[in-house]
Scaffold this active site. Structure first.
Site, PDB file in Angstrom:
ATOM      1  CB  CYS A 272     -31.906 -10.189 -71.447  1.00 53.80           C
ATOM      2  SG  CYS A 272     -33.064 -10.773 -70.195  1.00 53.80           S
ATOM      3  CG  HIS A 332     -34.379  -6.367 -71.030  1.00 57.50           C
ATOM      4  ND1 HIS A 332     -33.687  -7.367 -71.679  1.00 57.50           N
ATOM      5  CD2 HIS A 332     -33.737  -5.208 -71.350  1.00 57.50           C
ATOM      6  CE1 HIS A 332     -32.691  -6.835 -72.360  1.00 57.50           C
ATOM      7  NE2 HIS A 332     -32.698  -5.538 -72.173  1.00 57.50           N
ATOM      8  CG  ASP A 355     -29.687  -3.822 -72.644  1.00 54.49           C
ATOM      9  OD1 ASP A 355     -29.213  -4.972 -72.635  1.00 54.49           O
ATOM     10  OD2 ASP A 355     -30.901  -3.587 -72.746  1.00 54.49           O
TER      11      ASP A 355
END
Length: 690
Positions: A272, A332, A355
């Site tokens: 991530c 995250h 994202d």
């Protein structure tokens, strides 16, 4: 090329002056790179004056197949179209071009035409290329940001910090965004050109490149390679032998360069924070103000019910389903980009969540956003894009269940406060962490938070929350340093009115940062007797010899305690993730650092483990300093041994920057170090002669 017998003999794109005025000289000084909504000037050299009754016309082409052809109007427009004006002086013509604030970004080709009074083309220059980017300094642009200090950080800063670790042990990961490094702007546009949208409908794609919401959504889909010719392939478990471990990267530039040189073959591997770092580089380079965000205790809600269901068997082992399981991540990372959302109701402008980590599909594609941060805070889950998923990441409840051997499920724990903690980004004012949790949600337990939850349809699966039982569990630990033994203390408190006997099971496992089980370290089951209104403490000694064999590259251990007592309606469960504190590299660059002059970095590292390290490699890079370079350690590194290396480099650009170093070996990875330095401009000696 121009006709040498004609009037037009050359064109000066005035790259130095224009790029300085458009704040793009850090990207390139030789090629013209300008921002939309702001005029720029070109100088056309002529062999003679333009003949009477002749006039100049300008034509722009955008797209590989010239999907967009723009005729530049020779008079002042209303700002909605390209226009130019000219000033003549003997054998030169100064052309000043004005672009609309919503012009599509990309690489344009400009041709100058000499037209006769009858409208025929008498002469045509060859194509002159230039780049057009978003302009956050321009009031009419959808990415306009009024604060200069924010623009310095979110557009111009090539060095940043991405936060990792856990909510109670936050690590600083220095990251080289490098958006101004050589050819990065070309690669960013190449990424757009390789998207499925561009390949399937080039005309539509080019016209939509005027919209930062569209461009940013394309970028989030293209940074991962799940659906397309994207930049990064994700992998969340070892081995990484057919690529690069995600923890080894220290910046975006080598990743983007490798993707481009490989002709859009995905680079292995990302997780991530790597996806977020690369996306931040691309978006800043294109002119969209962007920052990296880290959400600690982040929820991945697969089923869209705003809760995470965690199932354990009676041995406290997680029960996996069909691979589509809810999970809670230690942290995250995603990015936020600043823009107006003209496609949404008023009140949704500003920071937008994007994202690029491939988690769930959005309209059939592995991407997420842009989603207004304001919509998340207010529980407006109807806002595009992907508001329910982002809302769950920071607000979901965690429900633990014990699944008995006969298949019955027993709820053991409901946690409504752990998800979405210490949401962080780098401060504009230095290398400090700024907590932005308040931008995503109201204070836990407040009246406003309850109202938002109700609006969002936030329910705990219809499960009634049980009152605390007479037996309560808590897990405490000493500082956990990787390579050492340390204690975890599990406390059983009896809040009841009579002495209680119970069975306590303790389990320690190694997990990745996103809760993937890596192996069992230790297990113990004991019988405890706890007098009324007192507490019993059980000490679990976690030894390096036990956890070293299975700990992941993220260096996280999980301790689970389960308490079962006769007469207690349900078991009591407590869980704690324990991040292991990592050593640091020491990096120094002494003396005054001068542009284009040799400087030396001194890097040192001491092996903190009780075992010998093999295959050690230092990776060094820095924006404006040097491209990523690997320096292998020839010998093994014994326990307690210190390794020192010296490395020379010549800085290419002036200003404040960072030299970033990573160390990896067979048994110890993801050791980072950084040195901040200021590169000064070289002073030239000027000799005066009389």
């Amino acid at each position: 090329m121009a006709n040498h017998n004609g009037v037009i003999i050359g064109m000066d794109m005035r790259s130095h002056e224009n790029n300085r005025a458009h704040r793009t000289e850090e990207i390139d000084r030789e090629r013209l790179i300008v921002r939309r909504g702001q005029p720029f000037s070109l100088t056309m050299q002529c062999s003679d004056s333009v003949p009477p009754k002749h006039h100049l016309a300008l034509v722009l082409h955008l797209g590989k197949k010239e999907q967009v052809v723009v005729k530049v109007q020779p008079e002042q427009g209303d700002g909605a179209k390209w226009w130019f004006h000219q000033q003549r002086a003997q054998d030169e013509v100064l052309l000043t071009l004005h672009s609309p604030v919503d012009a599509p970004i990309g690489q344009y080709r400009l041709a100058v035409l000499l037209m006769s009074s009858s409208g025929h083309i008498v002469e045509r220059t060859g194509d002159h290329k230039f780049f057009l980017l978003f302009n956050p300094w321009c009031k009419g642009d959808a990415v306009y940001l009024s604060d200069e200090s924010l623009l310095h950080e979110y557009i111009m800063n090539e060095n940043g910090i991405i936060y990792t670790g856990s909510w109670n042990y936050i690590r600083n990961l220095p990251w080289n965004f490098g958006q101004f490094e050589d050819n990065i702007v070309d690669i960013c546009l190449e990424i757009l050109d390789h998207s499925n949208a561009a390949l399937n409908d080039a005309d539509m794609d080019i016209s939509n490149r005027s919209d930062p919401a569209y461009v940013s959504r394309i970028v989030t889909g293209m940074v991962n390679s799940n659906d397309d010719h994207g930049v990064l392939a994700g992998r969340w478990e070892e081995p990484y032998t057919d690529g690069v471990s995600p923890t080894k990267w220290t910046g975006s530039v080598p990743i983007l360069q490798q993707w481009s040189k490989g002709r859009a073959k995905s680079v292995k591997f990302g997780q991530c924070w790597v996806f977020a770092g690369v996306a931040c580089t691309v978006l800043r380079c294109l002119g969209i103000p962007t920052r990296c965000i880290t959400n600690f205790s982040s929820a991945h809600d697969v089923h869209g019910n705003l809760s995470l269901d965690v199932y354990l068997n009676e041995d406290l082992e997680r029960i996996r389903g069909d691979g589509r399981d809810d999970s809670s991540w230690n942290f995250h990372c995603w990015v936020e980009s600043w823009m107006n959302r003209e496609d949404l109701p008023v009140g949704n402008d500003g920071w937008q969540v994007l994202d690029p980590t491939p988690q769930e599909r959005s309209e059939g594609v592995y991407c997420c956003g842009p989603c207004p941060v304001k919509a998340i805070k207010e529980g407006e889950l109807g806002m595009k894009y992907d508001a329910p998923f982002v809302y769950a990441e920071v607000n979901a409840d965690i429900i633990h269940w014990i699944v008995k051997r006969d298949g019955q499920k027993q709820q053991t724990r409901v946690d409504q406060t752990s998800v979405g903690r210490n949401i962080s980004t780098k401060s504009v004012y230095g290398d400090y962490r700024e907590d932005v949790t308040h931008l995503y949600k109201y204070p836990e337990g407040s009246k406003k938070e309850r109202e938002v939850n109700e609006k969002a349809g936030h329910r705990v699966n219809g499960v009634a929350l049980a009152e605390p039982g007479r037996l309560q569990l808590s897990i405490k630990r000493a500082q956990a340093i990787f390579g050492t033994d340390f204690d975890v203390i599990v406390e059983v408190k009896n809040a009841g009115s009579q002495e209680t006997k119970a069975q306590l099971t303790l389990l320690s496992t190694a997990v990745t940062y996103n809760s993937v089980h890596r192996g069992e370290c230790q297990r113990r089951t004991v019988s405890v007797t706890v007098p009324t209104q007192t507490a019993h403490k059980e000490v679990l000694r976690l030894r390096y010899a036990h956890y070293a064999a299975c700990v992941s590259e993220h260096h996280v251990l999980r301790v689970v305690a389960l308490l079962q007592a006769p007469g207690q309606n349900k078991p009591v469960l407590e869980e704690a993730n324990i991040p292991l504190i990592m050593p640091e590299l020491h990096v120094q660059v002494p003396g005054k650092v001068i542009q284009h002059e040799e400087a030396t970095a001194y890097i040192s590292f001491r092996n903190p483990l009780p075992i010998t390290l093999k295959g050690g490699v230092f990776t060094v890079e820095g924006a404006g300093l040097l491209s990523a370079r690997e320096i292998p350690v020839i010998d093994h590194i014994a326990p307690g041994q210190e390794v020192k290396i010296n490395m020379s480099f010549k800085p290419r650009r002036t200003g404040m920057t960072k030299l970033m170093v990573d160390f990896d070996s067979d048994k110890l990875k993801d050791v980072k170090g950084v040195a901040t330095l200021v590169v000064h401009r070289r002073k030239y000696n000027i000799h005066m002669y009389y």
